[in-house]
Design an enzyme around this catalytic site. Structure first.
Site, PDB file in Angstrom:
ATOM      1  N   ARG A 170       0.891  -1.117   0.146  1.00  0.00           N
ATOM      2  CA  ARG A 170      -0.019   0.037   0.043  1.00  0.00           C
ATOM      3  C   ARG A 170       0.861   1.128  -0.091  1.00  0.00           C
ATOM      4  O   ARG A 170       1.792   1.531   0.774  1.00  0.00           O
ATOM      5  CB  ARG A 170      -0.853  -0.111   1.079  1.00  0.00           C
TER       6      ARG A 170
ATOM      7  N   THR B 156      -0.581   7.906  -1.296  1.00  0.00           N
ATOM      8  CA  THR B 156      -2.040   7.655  -1.814  1.00  0.00           C
ATOM      9  C   THR B 156      -2.949   6.565  -1.256  1.00  0.00           C
ATOM     10  O   THR B 156      -3.989   6.821  -1.559  1.00  0.00           O
ATOM     11  CB  THR B 156      -1.881   7.355  -3.332  1.00  0.00           C
TER      12      THR B 156
ATOM     13  N   ASP C  94       4.449 -14.141   9.488  1.00  0.00           N
ATOM     14  CA  ASP C  94       5.322 -14.108  10.465  1.00  0.00           C
ATOM     15  C   ASP C  94       5.640 -15.539  11.092  1.00  0.00           C
ATOM     16  O   ASP C  94       6.754 -15.953  11.471  1.00  0.00           O
ATOM     17  CB  ASP C  94       5.145 -13.142  11.464  1.00  0.00           C
TER      18      ASP C  94
ATOM     19  N   ASP D  16      -0.026 -13.242  12.768  1.00  0.00           N
ATOM     20  CA  ASP D  16       0.430 -12.856  11.648  1.00  0.00           C
ATOM     21  C   ASP D  16       0.846 -14.095  11.041  1.00  0.00           C
ATOM     22  O   ASP D  16       1.775 -14.686  11.187  1.00  0.00           O
ATOM     23  CB  ASP D  16       1.452 -11.982  11.789  1.00  0.00           C
TER      24      ASP D  16
HETATM   25  N1  URA Z   1      -3.034 -11.027   8.189  1.00  0.00           N
HETATM   26  C1  URA Z   1      -2.670 -11.908   9.170  1.00  0.00           C
HETATM   27  O1  URA Z   1      -1.425 -12.562   8.864  1.00  0.00           O
HETATM   28  N2  URA Z   1      -3.404 -12.287  10.223  1.00  0.00           N
HETATM   29  C2  URA Z   1      -4.572 -11.509  10.416  1.00  0.00           C
HETATM   30  O2  URA Z   1      -4.996 -11.687  11.780  1.00  0.00           O
HETATM   31  C3  URA Z   1      -4.755 -10.782   9.479  1.00  0.00           C
HETATM   32  C4  URA Z   1      -4.138 -10.449   8.454  1.00  0.00           C
END
Ligand code: URA
Length: 209
Positions: free
Chosen positions: A104, A108, A203, A200
């Site tokens: 992103r 903008t 990660d 995530d």
């Molecule tokens: N992306 C992820 O990896 N986890 C989330 O909870 C939301 C977006």
């Protein structure tokens, strides 16, 4: 309106619960993401058309059925989508693989495609776009827009965990695209994480923070 297929297979649900656990480390997380992707790909490919072929068994020639030359492409959304790829290729080793990455623009706020390499014969292919998490839906929505510009025959979206907000966004913007979801969770939190979710996904797959 597109269809949303929420998986109810106990193996998928069980494996999802293990990867939700914050104590599951990257090795097990990665293995399970691939296993879940394999199981989900089995469901996603239920509608593949069959054609009659003649095969000679050790006893006689007869007519049997095989998948009729359908051309499939798998498109992981970078980077977390990569974590599901091997699991799907196990079932469809001849599928072509495209990649799409977006970021992103901080000024903008528009999604910018920083990488996109799709099969050259995309117009003859049915694409399976994959990403573990469908949260706000913004990334998948934009990725699908960029992919549609290249005119594939059809697109399906497959995610491990979705928030209702993301599903709704994709359905509104792309009513022609069916969505396969391992689990539909409750909501997004203020930081756009899926709750209860798994944190995530990128990660946890790659051991980064
Ligand atoms: N992306 C992820 O990896 N986890 C989330 O909870 C939301 C977006």
């Amino acid at each position: 309106m597109s269809k949303v297929h929420v998986m109810d297979h106990p193996l998928i649900t069980h494996k999802l619960s293990i990867i939700r656990d914050k104590n599951t480390g990257p090795k097990e997380f990665r293995e399970l993401v691939n296993e879940i992707a394999t199981l989900m790909a089995y469901e996603v490919t239920r509608d593949l058309p069959l054609e009659e072929v003649e095969i000679e068994t050790p006893l006689r020639k007869d007519k049997f059925k095989m998948i009729s030359g359908k051309k499939i492409g798998i498109v992981p959304i970078l980077r977390a989508g990569l974590g599901m790829l091997d699991g799907i290729l196990k079932l469809m080793p001849a599928a072509r693989v495209g990649h799409i990455g977006l970021y992103r623009d901080p000024e903008t706020l528009e999604a910018v495609e920083y990488y996109c390499k799709l099969p050259t014969d995309i117009e003859e292919r049915e694409l399976l776009v994959i990403d573990p998490m469908l949260a706000t839906g913004n990334t998948a929505l934009e990725a699908i827009k960029f992919i549609k510009d290249r005119n594939p025959k059809n697109i399906k979206l497959m995610v491990l965990i979705a928030a209702p907000e993301g599903v709704e966004k994709i359905q509104k913007a792309h009513p022609d695209i069916d969505i396969w979801v391992g689990a539909l969770d409750e909501k997004l939190n203020d930081h756009a994480y899926i709750v209860p979710g798994l944190g995530d996904a990128g990660d946890r797959l790659f051991g980064t923070k």
